[in-house]
Design a protein around this motif. Structure first.
Motif, PDB file in Angstrom:
ATOM      1  N   GLU A  53       0.826  -1.214   0.000  1.00 20.90           N
ATOM      2  CA  GLU A  53       0.000   0.000   0.000  1.00 20.90           C
ATOM      3  C   GLU A  53       0.855   1.256   0.000  1.00 20.90           C
ATOM      4  N   GLU A  54       1.919   1.288   0.803  1.00 23.47           N
ATOM      5  CA  GLU A  54       2.811   2.453   0.823  1.00 23.47           C
ATOM      6  C   GLU A  54       3.436   2.675  -0.545  1.00 23.47           C
ATOM      7  N   HIS A  55       3.881   1.611  -1.182  1.00 20.57           N
ATOM      8  CA  HIS A  55       4.516   1.747  -2.499  1.00 20.57           C
ATOM      9  C   HIS A  55       3.514   2.262  -3.535  1.00 20.57           C
ATOM     10  N   GLN A  56       2.308   1.729  -3.502  1.00 27.04           N
ATOM     11  CA  GLN A  56       1.273   2.185  -4.428  1.00 27.04           C
ATOM     12  C   GLN A  56       0.925   3.644  -4.182  1.00 27.04           C
ATOM     13  N   ASN A  57       0.820   4.051  -2.903  1.00 28.87           N
ATOM     14  CA  ASN A  57       0.474   5.427  -2.582  1.00 28.87           C
ATOM     15  C   ASN A  57       1.587   6.397  -2.987  1.00 28.87           C
ATOM     16  N   LEU A  58       2.850   6.000  -2.851  1.00 25.78           N
ATOM     17  CA  LEU A  58       3.960   6.845  -3.268  1.00 25.78           C
ATOM     18  C   LEU A  58       3.927   7.108  -4.767  1.00 25.78           C
ATOM     19  N   ASN A  59       3.487   6.118  -5.515  1.00 31.16           N
ATOM     20  CA  ASN A  59       3.481   6.230  -6.978  1.00 31.16           C
ATOM     21  C   ASN A  59       2.212   6.872  -7.516  1.00 31.16           C
ATOM     22  N   LEU A  60       1.231   7.122  -6.660  1.00 28.50           N
ATOM     23  CA  LEU A  60       0.035   7.823  -7.081  1.00 28.50           C
ATOM     24  C   LEU A  60       0.219   9.337  -6.960  1.00 28.50           C
ATOM     25  N   ALA A  61       1.145   9.731  -6.098  1.00 29.07           N
ATOM     26  CA  ALA A  61       1.355  11.175  -5.837  1.00 29.07           C
ATOM     27  C   ALA A  61       1.992  11.864  -7.013  1.00 29.07           C
TER      28      ALA A  61
END
Length: 61
Positions: A53-61
């Motif tokens: 989830e952290e990795h996905q959220n970092l790449n959505l920003a």
């Protein structure tokens, strides 16, 4: 177009042979998390979802 991140994870295990010559797999409690962008991270089994989830959220920003 945004880069697509394909995540995968694989639990780590140790293989051994028992007295009956059966191969026995024992989980180590660690899972390797990989992403198509090159991320490779070993994590405790309980942390895998958080890392994904952290990795996905970092790449959505």
């Amino acid at each position: 177009m945004a880069e697509e991140h394909e995540m995968s994870w694989e639990p780590d295990f140790i293989e051994s042979v028992d007295e009956n010559l059966w191969v026995v797999r024992e989980l180590t409690g660690v899972t390797t998390v990989r992403c198509s962008c090159g991320l490779v991270r070993d994590a405790a089994n309980s942390d895998v979802q958080r890392i994904v989830e952290e990795h996905q959220n970092l790449n959505l920003a």
